[in-house]
Write a protein that holds these residues in place. Sequence first.
Motif, PDB file in Angstrom:
ATOM      1  N   LYS A 192     -13.294  21.757 -30.789  1.00 26.16           N
ATOM      2  CA  LYS A 192     -12.319  22.796 -31.136  1.00 26.16           C
ATOM      3  C   LYS A 192     -12.959  24.182 -31.198  1.00 26.16           C
TER       4      LYS A 192
ATOM      5  N   TYR B 142      -0.917  31.099 -29.820  1.00 22.50           N
ATOM      6  CA  TYR B 142      -2.308  30.938 -29.388  1.00 22.50           C
ATOM      7  C   TYR B 142      -2.686  29.454 -29.380  1.00 22.50           C
ATOM      8  N   ARG B 143      -2.241  28.710 -30.380  1.00 25.76           N
ATOM      9  CA  ARG B 143      -2.546  27.278 -30.418  1.00 25.76           C
ATOM     10  C   ARG B 143      -1.883  26.550 -29.252  1.00 25.76           C
ATOM     11  N   GLN B 144      -0.706  27.013 -28.862  1.00 23.63           N
ATOM     12  CA  GLN B 144      -0.067  26.446 -27.675  1.00 23.63           C
ATOM     13  C   GLN B 144      -0.902  26.754 -26.434  1.00 23.63           C
TER      14      GLN B 144
ATOM     15  N   GLU C 286       0.597  30.746 -33.781  1.00 27.62           N
ATOM     16  CA  GLU C 286       1.322  29.585 -33.247  1.00 27.62           C
ATOM     17  C   GLU C 286       1.264  29.562 -31.721  1.00 27.62           C
TER      18      GLU C 286
ATOM     19  N   ASP D 141      -3.313  22.810 -36.814  1.00 31.78           N
ATOM     20  CA  ASP D 141      -4.642  23.141 -37.323  1.00 31.78           C
ATOM     21  C   ASP D 141      -5.236  21.990 -38.139  1.00 31.78           C
TER      22      ASP D 141
ATOM     23  N   ILE E 107      -3.837  20.004 -33.027  1.00 33.43           N
ATOM     24  CA  ILE E 107      -4.194  21.383 -32.680  1.00 33.43           C
ATOM     25  C   ILE E 107      -3.109  22.347 -33.128  1.00 33.43           C
ATOM     26  N   LEU E 108      -1.855  21.972 -32.921  1.00 36.16           N
ATOM     27  CA  LEU E 108      -0.757  22.875 -33.265  1.00 36.16           C
ATOM     28  C   LEU E 108      -0.617  23.070 -34.773  1.00 36.16           C
TER      29      LEU E 108
ATOM     30  N   SER F 134     -13.101  29.525 -34.752  1.00 38.42           N
ATOM     31  CA  SER F 134     -11.848  28.877 -34.362  1.00 38.42           C
ATOM     32  C   SER F 134     -10.793  28.929 -35.453  1.00 38.42           C
TER      33      SER F 134
ATOM     34  N   MET G 103      -4.050  27.127 -26.308  1.00 42.71           N
ATOM     35  CA  MET G 103      -5.224  26.253 -26.302  1.00 42.71           C
ATOM     36  C   MET G 103      -4.955  24.984 -25.508  1.00 42.71           C
TER      37      MET G 103
END
Length: 452
Positions: free
Chosen positions: A341, A187-189, A185, A333, A330-331, A396, A191
Motif C-alpha cells: 500500500k 484518490y482511493r478509487q 475517496e 483505508d 483500500i476504499l 500513504s 489507486m
Amino acid sequence: MEYLSRNVDTYLEQWKVEKDRKPLLIRGARQVGKSCAVRHFGASFEYYLEVNFERDSDVAEIFSGRADVHEIAEKLSIYYGVPVEPGKTLLFLDEIQSCQKALHSLWFFREDYPELHVIAAGSLLEFALKDLRSYGVGRISSLFVYPMSFDEFLTARNLAGLVEMKRQATTEKPLMEVFHNKLVEQYRQFMLIGGMPAAVAKFVETESYLKARTVLADLRVAYIDDFSKYAGRINPDLLRHTLISVARQTGTKFVFSHVDGEYRTEQVKTALSYLRDAGLIVPVFNSASNGIPLGAEVNSKFVKYLMIDNALMLDFLGISDSITDKTNNILTDKATDLVDKGNVAELIAGLEMLKYMSPHERHDLYYWQDTNKGNAAEVDYVVAKGGHVVPIEVKSGVKGSMRSLYELLSKPQKDIPYAIRCSLENFGTFTSPSGKPITVCPLYAISNIFRP
C-alpha cells in the motif's frame, strides 16, 4: 466509446497554430491514449486522413523510393479518398515504427511541406528511432504521453469542479473537510483503477471495479503478448520476468538477482533498457542532491523502477485474484494486509509528477538515499524547483516517520530551502527540527506542485 478529455489536447491545439510548426511525433507506451487523442483532435480539421501501418501494411510502398512528400501526400489522398490540403487536412501516420521510410519522411515534411499538419505515433518508436542512422534533430517535435493523471480521472468522472477547487487551495487556505474527504475517496478509487484510458472509461461507464480490472487484466496479457515482437532482439520470457520483478520491487532499490529465471545481471540490465524504451517502466535515480541539476550527481548503483501505471502494477501482483476483499479494504483505508500500500502511494506520486511536467521531453525522476553503510535514511523523491533542491516525502495515510526527511534537511551542504510531505492530510505546513518549513500537499493535489 465517448472520448475522455486529456491534457495532451491543449498541447495539440497549441501545436496546430504554431507559426514555426514541425511534424509532431507522439511517444508513449501502447494503450495510453495516443491515437485516440489524435483522432479527437482530427475532428477540428476539415479533413482527417489516418494511415495505420500495422493495419494497412501495403501503404508502405507509397513511401519507398525518393522522399518527395508532395507526391506521397497526393498518393495517400488518392488511396484513401481524402483531400490533402494544407491548413485543412490533418495527416496522421499511426504505428509508424512499422515503416522506417515513413518515419524518415517526417524530416522532409518539415523541409518541403511545412504548411501541412502531420502527426505520427507508435508504440515501439524508441526502437525504430535507434535503428535510424540519424534522427531529425530540429526537424521534428515530440510529445510524450502517459496514462491519465488523477486530474484527468476526476474530469472523466464529471468532477472537474473538484480539480479547480484543489488547484486554488493553499497552506493558508486549505480545503473544507467535506471536499478534502471527497478527494480522498476519489484518490482511493484511483489507486485501484489507475490511469489506463480503457480502464477509466469502463469504470466511468459501469461504476464497476471488477469490470475495470477485467480491462486491466486484458491489458496485462496484451503487453506480455507484445513481447513476442522483441523475439529477434531479446528473450520475451526475460522481459516478462523482469517486468514482474519491477512490480514486486516497487519502492525499493532494484536487485537484479531477484528476477526469476537465473539470468545474468547484464541480461536483466538489457531487459530493463528495453522495457524503458517501450514506455512500460520509469527509472528513479539516486542523486546526492547537493544542488541542481540533480542528474549531475547520480549513483548508478542505486536505481528504483516504477511501472507505468499503478493499477496495472497491482494486476501484475495478482490483486485481481482477490478483487472484492482488497477493493473494500483500500476504499475504507483498512488494507492492513496489502503489503504494497505504501509503495503504491509512492508509485502514484512519482507517476503524477511525470504527468504534470512538460510533455515535450522525457524526464527522469530522482530520490535521495544515504549510501553510507549502517544508515538507512531515504527520501522518496527530490525535484528541482525555483533553482533549488526540494525533497518530497510520500506517506500513504496521515501518519508516518519523518526521520529520513529531517536528516536530509539538517545537512548544511545541501541547497534545500524547504520540503514537501505528500499524504492524505489536508493542505498545511509545519517546521522541521532544523528549522526548515515543510509544506503538506495532499496526494490528490500533486499537480499543484508543478503549476507555473
